[in-house]
Design a protein around this motif. Structure first.
Motif, PDB file in Angstrom:
ATOM      1  N   LEU A  87      -5.803  -1.820  -3.440  1.00  0.00           N
ATOM      2  CA  LEU A  87      -4.913  -0.981  -4.246  1.00  0.00           C
ATOM      3  C   LEU A  87      -5.641  -0.243  -5.373  1.00  0.00           C
ATOM      4  N   THR A  88      -6.954  -0.462  -5.501  1.00  0.00           N
ATOM      5  CA  THR A  88      -7.722   0.362  -6.435  1.00  0.00           C
ATOM      6  C   THR A  88      -8.821   1.059  -5.647  1.00  0.00           C
ATOM      7  N   LYS A  89      -9.367   2.127  -6.234  1.00  0.00           N
ATOM      8  CA  LYS A  89     -10.343   2.895  -5.482  1.00  0.00           C
ATOM      9  C   LYS A  89     -11.599   3.181  -6.295  1.00  0.00           C
ATOM     10  N   PHE A  99       0.836  -1.194   0.000  1.00  0.00           N
ATOM     11  CA  PHE A  99       0.000   0.000   0.000  1.00  0.00           C
ATOM     12  C   PHE A  99       0.875   1.250   0.000  1.00  0.00           C
ATOM     13  N   SER A 100       1.874   1.294   0.900  1.00  0.00           N
ATOM     14  CA  SER A 100       2.696   2.505   0.919  1.00  0.00           C
ATOM     15  C   SER A 100       3.621   2.584  -0.296  1.00  0.00           C
ATOM     16  N   LEU A 101       4.133   1.437  -0.761  1.00  0.00           N
ATOM     17  CA  LEU A 101       5.000   1.459  -1.953  1.00  0.00           C
ATOM     18  C   LEU A 101       4.237   1.953  -3.178  1.00  0.00           C
ATOM     19  N   ILE A 102       3.031   1.421  -3.353  1.00  0.00           N
ATOM     20  CA  ILE A 102       2.234   1.766  -4.536  1.00  0.00           C
ATOM     21  C   ILE A 102       1.839   3.239  -4.507  1.00  0.00           C
ATOM     22  N   VAL A 103       1.511   3.736  -3.320  1.00  0.00           N
ATOM     23  CA  VAL A 103       1.181   5.160  -3.207  1.00  0.00           C
ATOM     24  C   VAL A 103       2.416   6.001  -3.506  1.00  0.00           C
ATOM     25  N   MET A 104       3.563   5.542  -2.953  1.00  0.00           N
ATOM     26  CA  MET A 104       4.820   6.274  -3.158  1.00  0.00           C
ATOM     27  C   MET A 104       5.178   6.338  -4.643  1.00  0.00           C
ATOM     28  N   LEU A 105       4.987   5.222  -5.358  1.00  0.00           N
ATOM     29  CA  LEU A 105       5.333   5.157  -6.780  1.00  0.00           C
ATOM     30  C   LEU A 105       4.254   5.789  -7.658  1.00  0.00           C
ATOM     31  N   LYS A 106       3.244   6.367  -7.012  1.00  0.00           N
ATOM     32  CA  LYS A 106       2.117   6.996  -7.720  1.00  0.00           C
ATOM     33  C   LYS A 106       1.400   6.005  -8.639  1.00  0.00           C
ATOM     34  N   LEU A 107       1.297   4.771  -8.196  1.00  0.00           N
ATOM     35  CA  LEU A 107       0.613   3.753  -8.994  1.00  0.00           C
ATOM     36  C   LEU A 107      -0.741   3.386  -8.404  1.00  0.00           C
TER      37      LEU A 107
END
Lengths: 279, 308
Positions: free
Chosen positions: A219-221, A129-137
């Protein structure tokens, strides 16, 4: 005479057992399919009936006519397809290396790859969750494709290594003698022969991706990025239970896997058992 | 002199070449190594680090708190409850998966029926495995609905005089979700055990029959010992994967009512994404990882023993 009689009773018992088993495993699925053809009013009719007068394809028309729901399917096909192609490509290269070369850290790498299969998805979810947010994915296909690959790739490497191990080394050597490169040997000779193995691995990979729920949920919204499993869940909360539509969507949702299974039964079994029996 | 120079030159060239050749396998492996480092090793390091902080993601400057999160969890009643539920759910699932899987595999392996009949039954028996957990969850919610078909059958047959709330009763919910998981998971065993049964040489049975062994003895002294390695592998893999089950619980009961079906996975998810206690969730996630790896270690050891 008694022997014949005892064989006959044995056969009767086996048939009885098989039929009871078939009811146990098949009835719920039969009921689900039948319910998708009912009107929502008749889902819990008393007494319940398998086929009602309102038998129609209405629920399917509603599901397939709704662009929002069609999008769930599109997303699932896209993500699962991409995961399968990428996993097979990367996994085949790695499997080739494991099968044909000796190198340092081979054992350690092998342990890591097998170990990944035992890592709980929930453990990976928070850092993902934090990695994906960090990578703007966040809320992109890439987020799903990438994270699904942790399990599919480790599985594919184990499988492909096993398949390449069964192919004789003389095959590669023949290409090398003819002046071809190692990569040519892999691409032109080994890959076509290992195709059954790749099909088995690919089907299982597709299925894992198609069924994934936890990562897709987190990971999707937005609704246009949801996959089928999450879409079905949303259907459950949203309306006051359109049971027939949910069942229609479930039937449609398991069709790809069912078709893959029926067509490639032998490969499917091989893929499923190889991972468990010979880890 | 010149020859010597040439020699060193050549060996230098050779050692460079050797290094290059040594790197070739890593070239093939590089995409996998990159992906698995980013997707497995890095996240596990991250989740461990998170679990030692006061509250990551929510706090701008999280502080190191040591094992406080673990201490808090291990003394928390809800966590105990989730642990006990997970163990019950997992152990029962593994046991009944094995019983059903072996039973069906033996039925399908019978010589008494033609090939075609067996093939049709095999397809029916595998069906539950083809379905994803989300679909299995709503399928059983339909069947087990208070007004659903199963309650109707129970009422009509006189087994109970009132409708049973399978998934929302405090007494039944845990057993019900366990049953659903058993239903959806046995084909995995069945298929593997069927392959195992077909791999047992027929001569073993012939020889034993000539020696006067009966059906039960054949099963006890030939079938079971021959299947033992497969059974052990299956049970351990299943134990690990069932312990991780999230979707089925989330979609049937969500851990309720009153946490009677709360599992370690659902509790962890709620800690993180409902209460936003990411550090505590990380500690919980790390405990699940540790439990899984312990079982995995047994699995690897067992695999080695079989290989030898």
């Amino acid at each position: 005479m008694t022997k014949k009689a005892s064989i006959r009773t044995a056969r009767l018992l086996v048939i009885l057992g098989l039929i009871l088993g078939a009811i146990f495993s098949g009835f719920p699925i039969l009921w689900m399919t039948a319910s998708s053809f009912k009107s929502n009013m008749e889902i819990f009719a008393f007494p319940p009936r398998l086929i009602t007068e309102s038998f129609s394809f209405n629920a399917y028309k509603v599901v397939l006519g709704d662009p929002e729901k069609r999008r769930f399917f599109l997303n699932s096909y896209l993500v699962s397809g991409l995961v399968t192609v990428l996993t097979l490509f990367v996994g085949t290269l790695a499997g080739y290396s494991f099968s044909r070369y000796k190198f340092r850290f081979k054992k350690a790498l092998n342990v890591i790859i097998i170990g990944v299969q035992a890592v709980p998805p929930i453990t990976l979810l928070i850092p993902y969750f934090s990695l994906i947010v960090m990578l703007k994915l966040y809320n992109t296909y890439a987020a799903l494709v990438l994270t699904y690959m942790v399990f599919t790739l480790s599985y594919a490497i184990i499988m492909m290594t096993g398949y390449f191990n069964t192919l004789p080394r003389e095959l590669d050597e023949a290409v090398l003698i003819d002046g071809g490169s190692r990569f040519m040997a892999l691409w032109r000779v080994l890959v076509p022969i290992a195709l059954p193995g790749m099909v088995a691995t690919g089907i299982y990979t597709f299925m894992l991706a198609w069924n994934e729920f936890l990562f897709a949920l987190t990971l999707t919204k937005t609704i246009d990025m949801r996959t089928v499993p999450v879409g079905i869940q949303m259907l459950m909360g949203q309306h006051s239970y359109e049971w027939n539509e949910m069942m229609a969507m479930s039937v449609l949702g398991c069709l790809p896997v069912l078709i893959l299974y029926l067509f490639f039964q032998r490969y499917f079994m091989a893929g499923m058992t190889a991972g468990s029996v010979k880890g | 002199m010149i020859a010597e120079k040439q020699m060193t030159h050549r060996s230098k060239k050779r050692s460079l070449r050797n290094i290059f050749i040594g790197l070739v396998p890593f070239a093939y492996l590089s995409p996998s190594i990159l992906l698995l480092s980013v997707l497995a090793i890095l996240p596990i390091a991250m989740v461990f680090r998170y679990s030692l902080m006061n509250n990551v993601i929510m706090e701008k400057n999280p502080v190191f708190v040591g094992f406080a999160n673990y201490a808090k969890l291990l003394s928390d009643e809800v966590f105990h409850k989730a642990f006990a539920n997970t163990m019950y759910f997992t152990a029962m699932s593994v046991i009944f998966h094995l019983i059903l899987g072996l039973g069906f595999a033996l039925l399908l392996n019978t010589k008494l029926l033609p090939q075609m009949t067996r093939a049709i039954f095999r397809v029916i028996y595998v069906l539950p495995w083809v379905f994803t957990a989300t679909i299995i969850a709503i399928l059983w919610r339909l069947l087990l609905n208070p007004n659903g078909v199963i309650n109707y059958l129970i009422l009509v047959s006189g087994l109970s005089s009132e409708k049973i709330e399978w998934l929302s009763s405090k007494e039944l919910a845990l057993h019900t979700v366990t049953f659903i998981n058993i239903w959806s998971g046995y084909p995995f065993y069945m298929v593997s055990l069927l392959a195992g049964l077909q791999g047992i040489p027929g001569e073993y049975y012939e020889a034993a029959t000539i020696d006067g062994a009966n059906g039960r003895q054949l099963f006890r002294y030939i079938t079971l010992p021959q299947l033992k390695p497969i059974i052990l592998s299956l049970a351990m893999l299943d134990f690990i994967w069932t312990m991780h089950q999230f979707t089925l619980i989330w979609m049937t009961t969500g851990g309720g009512p009153l946490r009677v079906t709360e599992m370690l996975s659902t509790l962890t998810y709620k800690l993180a994404f409902s209460s936003y206690k990411f550090s505590q969730a990380s500690a919980s996630a790390f405990i699940i990882l540790a439990l899984s790896l312990i079982v995995a270690l047994f699995y690897v050891r067992q695999q080695r023993a079989t290989d030898d």
